[in-house]
Enzyme design. Structure first.
Site, PDB file in Angstrom:
ATOM      1  CE1 TYR A  38       1.448 -33.782  27.769  1.00 27.73           C
ATOM      2  CE2 TYR A  38      -0.314 -33.284  26.112  1.00 27.73           C
ATOM      3  CZ  TYR A  38       0.626 -34.232  26.729  1.00 27.73           C
ATOM      4  OH  TYR A  38       0.742 -35.582  26.181  1.00 27.73           O
ATOM      5  CD  GLN A  41      10.648 -28.712  23.377  1.00 20.31           C
ATOM      6  OE1 GLN A  41      11.131 -29.567  24.255  1.00 20.31           O
ATOM      7  NE2 GLN A  41      10.678 -28.655  22.301  1.00 20.31           N
ATOM      8  CB  ALA A 101       5.026 -14.461  27.703  1.00 19.96           C
ATOM      9  CG  HIS A 124      14.526 -20.675  25.941  1.00 20.47           C
ATOM     10  ND1 HIS A 124      15.955 -20.588  25.456  1.00 20.47           N
ATOM     11  CD2 HIS A 124      13.904 -20.072  25.397  1.00 20.47           C
ATOM     12  CE1 HIS A 124      15.749 -19.779  24.528  1.00 20.47           C
ATOM     13  NE2 HIS A 124      14.484 -19.335  24.302  1.00 20.47           N
ATOM     14  CG  ASP A 208      16.785 -21.124  21.409  1.00 17.05           C
ATOM     15  OD1 ASP A 208      16.906 -22.234  20.861  1.00 17.05           O
ATOM     16  OD2 ASP A 208      15.620 -20.571  21.543  1.00 17.05           O
ATOM     17  CD  GLU A 212      13.812 -18.437  19.029  1.00 19.86           C
ATOM     18  OE1 GLU A 212      13.740 -19.703  19.126  1.00 19.86           O
ATOM     19  OE2 GLU A 212      13.313 -17.423  19.746  1.00 19.86           O
ATOM     20  CD  GLU A 248      16.923 -26.859  -7.429  1.00 20.13           C
ATOM     21  OE1 GLU A 248      16.355 -26.282  -8.236  1.00 20.13           O
ATOM     22  OE2 GLU A 248      18.187 -26.943  -7.766  1.00 20.13           O
TER      23      GLU A 248
HETATM   24  N1  LIG Z   1       8.410 -24.902  20.860  1.00 11.80           N
HETATM   25  C1  LIG Z   1       9.481 -25.736  20.883  1.00 11.80           C
HETATM   26  O1  LIG Z   1       9.802 -26.531  20.232  1.00 11.80           O
HETATM   27  C2  LIG Z   1      10.710 -25.245  21.940  1.00 11.80           C
HETATM   28  C3  LIG Z   1      10.471 -24.656  22.967  1.00 11.80           C
HETATM   29  N2  LIG Z   1      11.549 -24.479  23.924  1.00 11.80           N
HETATM   30  C4  LIG Z   1      11.062 -24.017  25.358  1.00 11.80           C
HETATM   31  O2  LIG Z   1      10.059 -24.483  25.912  1.00 11.80           O
HETATM   32  C5  LIG Z   1       9.577 -24.013  26.934  1.00 11.80           C
HETATM   33  C6  LIG Z   1       7.889 -24.090  26.544  1.00 11.80           C
HETATM   34  O3  LIG Z   1       7.784 -23.844  25.161  1.00 11.80           O
HETATM   35  P1  LIG Z   1       6.597 -24.317  24.347  1.00 11.80           P
HETATM   36  O4  LIG Z   1       6.245 -25.847  24.514  1.00 11.80           O
HETATM   37  O5  LIG Z   1       6.643 -23.812  22.983  1.00 11.80           O
HETATM   38  O6  LIG Z   1       5.336 -23.324  24.974  1.00 11.80           O
HETATM   39  P2  LIG Z   1       3.781 -23.277  24.552  1.00 11.80           P
HETATM   40  O7  LIG Z   1       3.754 -21.487  23.731  1.00 11.80           O
HETATM   41  O8  LIG Z   1       3.512 -24.145  23.612  1.00 11.80           O
HETATM   42  O9  LIG Z   1       2.832 -22.903  25.806  1.00 11.80           O
HETATM   43  C7  LIG Z   1       3.024 -24.380  26.714  1.00 11.80           C
HETATM   44  C8  LIG Z   1       1.839 -24.288  27.848  1.00 11.80           C
HETATM   45  O10 LIG Z   1       1.674 -23.105  28.479  1.00 11.80           O
HETATM   46  C9  LIG Z   1       0.579 -22.945  28.630  1.00 11.80           C
HETATM   47  N3  LIG Z   1      -0.047 -21.603  29.002  1.00 11.80           N
HETATM   48  C10 LIG Z   1       0.110 -20.578  28.236  1.00 11.80           C
HETATM   49  N4  LIG Z   1      -0.124 -19.479  29.079  1.00 11.80           N
HETATM   50  C11 LIG Z   1      -0.549 -19.894  30.313  1.00 11.80           C
HETATM   51  C12 LIG Z   1      -0.816 -19.168  31.650  1.00 11.80           C
HETATM   52  N5  LIG Z   1      -1.011 -17.850  31.620  1.00 11.80           N
HETATM   53  N6  LIG Z   1      -1.104 -20.103  32.687  1.00 11.80           N
HETATM   54  C13 LIG Z   1      -0.984 -21.360  32.467  1.00 11.80           C
HETATM   55  N7  LIG Z   1      -0.740 -21.943  31.506  1.00 11.80           N
HETATM   56  C14 LIG Z   1      -0.447 -21.233  30.302  1.00 11.80           C
HETATM   57  C15 LIG Z   1      -0.282 -23.571  27.491  1.00 11.80           C
HETATM   58  O11 LIG Z   1      -1.671 -23.902  27.475  1.00 11.80           O
HETATM   59  C16 LIG Z   1       0.613 -24.601  26.954  1.00 11.80           C
HETATM   60  O12 LIG Z   1       0.093 -25.752  27.466  1.00 11.80           O
HETATM   61  C17 LIG Z   1       9.721 -22.384  26.447  1.00 11.80           C
HETATM   62  O13 LIG Z   1      10.739 -22.120  27.613  1.00 11.80           O
HETATM   63  C18 LIG Z   1      10.370 -22.304  25.393  1.00 11.80           C
HETATM   64  O14 LIG Z   1      11.177 -21.389  24.839  1.00 11.80           O
HETATM   65  C19 LIG Z   1      12.522 -25.119  23.829  1.00 11.80           C
HETATM   66  C20 LIG Z   1      12.903 -25.579  22.583  1.00 11.80           C
HETATM   67  C21 LIG Z   1      11.987 -25.696  21.669  1.00 11.80           C
HETATM   68  C1  LIG Z   2      12.319 -25.020  17.963  1.00  8.83           C
HETATM   69  C2  LIG Z   2      13.397 -24.221  18.621  1.00  8.83           C
HETATM   70  O1  LIG Z   2      14.483 -24.656  19.034  1.00  8.83           O
HETATM   71  C3  LIG Z   2      13.102 -22.909  18.658  1.00  8.83           C
HETATM   72  C4  LIG Z   2      13.141 -22.296  17.205  1.00  8.83           C
HETATM   73  O2  LIG Z   2      14.360 -22.403  19.274  1.00  8.83           O
HETATM   74  C5  LIG Z   2      11.853 -22.556  19.280  1.00  8.83           C
HETATM   75  O3  LIG Z   2      10.802 -22.970  18.995  1.00  8.83           O
HETATM   76  O4  LIG Z   2      12.054 -21.719  20.288  1.00  8.83           O
HETATM   77 MG   LIG Z   3      15.802 -23.682  19.634  1.00  3.87          MG
HETATM   78 MG   LIG Z   4      13.621 -20.814  20.725  1.00  2.00          MG
END
Ligand SMILES: NC(=O)C1=CN([C@@H]2O[C@H](COP(=O)(O)OP(=O)(O)OC[C@H]3O[C@@H](n4cnc5c(N)ncnc54)[C@H](O)[C@@H]3O)[C@@H](O)[C@H]2O)C=CC1
Ligand SMILES: CC(=O)[C@](C)(O)C(=O)O
Ligand SMILES: [Mg+2]
Ligand SMILES: [Mg+2]
Length: 355
Positions: A38, A41, A101, A124, A208, A212, A248
């Protein structure tokens, strides 16, 4: 599936018109979608599914800030919010939304609960494409697919609440049940996508990671910093340098590009600006082309994914990231930006406006 022409190339796109929410609800009516994680995403996708009437539960570590956030967002412990293992066991579709990770660490636990017929969903292509580094190799009798929103989870939620959708790409890696396609598209609609573009895991992650590191985040900060530095070294004030480099662009010009393309933005600027921009853009392209080529190579050889895994698996990675973000925040350019932003009408306190 609509075939649309993108600059002369035909591509398959799924639209909400041909796959409406009612159809997604129908496809998912007997499924329990377990959103694991949580972070960024997780909330966007889980809340959109909940509001879309999908049977969604969240799996998160208890006694964590994000558990409390899930409760605040309306997920109920013991009903729709569970410890990760329990959610994995209850879910028929596992949305694996831990950081890339962290997915490696939890994989043995997830795998244990992937019984025949379940589906493993990613946002992803990372874990599967770089499986030599991640060790993520799913059992053969589960569906494996992805929906990758092309933007932050925060935007996914915001745009959903505005009645708009964020574009996503989708891909199927493994179709064990024969239903992977309807499952993945239904999920794509349910999490709040506007349009769904077809891809594969490898293409998704290569583009992706390039984007980024490139124009979306890494490159743009680099060219901002270079132009700002030149202006400052030639005696321009911080405010002037910031305005001509960032403000701008974000406030006036990029919204025009977003609305109607680069030529239209150019056409709405002076002929002097147009002459200069048309003369200079190819020079910038040629100067950065070798860097983009090096970047893509670094992605394709697995160097970027390895670096991300190595740094994000350290116990103090959050502190280290925060220190690097602070360095950016404390730089003169972004400090100047803070003051510039405070001058926007919406950021002025009422007293200042009337003063
Ligand atoms: N951040 C974004 O907006 C985007 C993310 N993604 C992909 O979505 C997926 C999730 O990304 P995010 O939401 O950014 O992840 P995040 O970095 O926000 O982490 C998600 C969750 O992982 C939990 N967590 C971290 N280490 C842990 C562990 N060792 N054991 C259990 N829980 C743990 C955290 O508490 C958090 O709730 C990834 O594959 C990412 O590449 C895809 C598009 C955009
Ligand atoms: C938001 C998004 O799609 C990124 C930049 O690829 C990411 O957060 O990994
Ligand atoms: Mg992306
Ligand atoms: Mg990305």
């Amino acid at each position: 599936m609509a075939k649309l022409n993108f600059g002369g190339v035909e591509e398959n796109v799924v639209t909400r018109e041909e796959f409406p929410l009612a159809k997604a609800q129908q496809v998912l009516k007997n499924e329990t979608v377990a959103v694991i994680g949580y972070g960024v995403q997780g909330p966007g996708q889980a809340l959109n599914q909940k509001d879309n009437g999908i049977n969604v539960i969240v799996g998160q570590r208890k006694n964590s800030k994000t558990w409390d956030k899930a409760v605040k967002d309306g997920f109920v412990p013991g009903e729709t919010l569970f410890e990760i293992e329990e959610a994995l066991q209850r879910g028929t579709i596992i949305c694996y939304l831990l950081s890339d990770a962290a997915q490696i660490q939890l994989w043995p636990t997830v795998k244990k609960h992937l019984t025949a017929g379940k589906a493993l969903y990613f946002s992803h292509g990372f874990g599967i494409t770089f499986n030599e580094q991640t060790g993520i190799v799913p059992p053969k009798d589960v569906d494996v697919f992805l929906v990758a929103p092309k933007g932050s989870g925060t935007s996914l939620r915001r745009m959903f609440l505005q009645g708009r959708g964020l574009n996503s790409s989708y891909a199927i890696f493994q179709d064990a049940t024969g239903k992977a396609k309807e499952r993945v598209i239904a999920l794509g609609i349910a999490v709040g996508s506007g349009y769904l573009f077809e891809t594969d895991f490898k293409k998704e992650v290569y583009s992706d990671l390039t984007g980024e590191r490139g124009t979306l985040m890494g490159c743009i900060q680099g060219i901002f910093a270079a132009q700002y530095q030149v202006l400052r070294s030639k005696g321009h004030t911080p405010s002037e340098a910031f305005n001509e480099t960032v403000e701008e662009l974000t406030q006036s010009l990029m919204p025009l590009v977003a609305e109607n393309g680069m030529d239209w933005m150019y056409a709405n600027c002076s002929t002097t600006a147009q002459r200069g921009a048309l003369d200079w853009w190819k020079k910038f392209r040629d100067a950065t082309l070798p860097v983009f080529t090096e970047l893509y190579e670094s992605v394709a050889t697995g160097k970027e994914s390895q670096r991300s895994i190595d740094s994000n698996s350290q116990a103090d990675y959050r502190e280290k990231l925060e220190a690097e973000l602070k360095e950016l925040r404390d730089s003169e350019m972004w400090q100047a930006g803070k003051t510039v932003r405070s001058l926007r009408p919406e950021n002025q306190k009422p007293a200042e406006v009337t003063a």
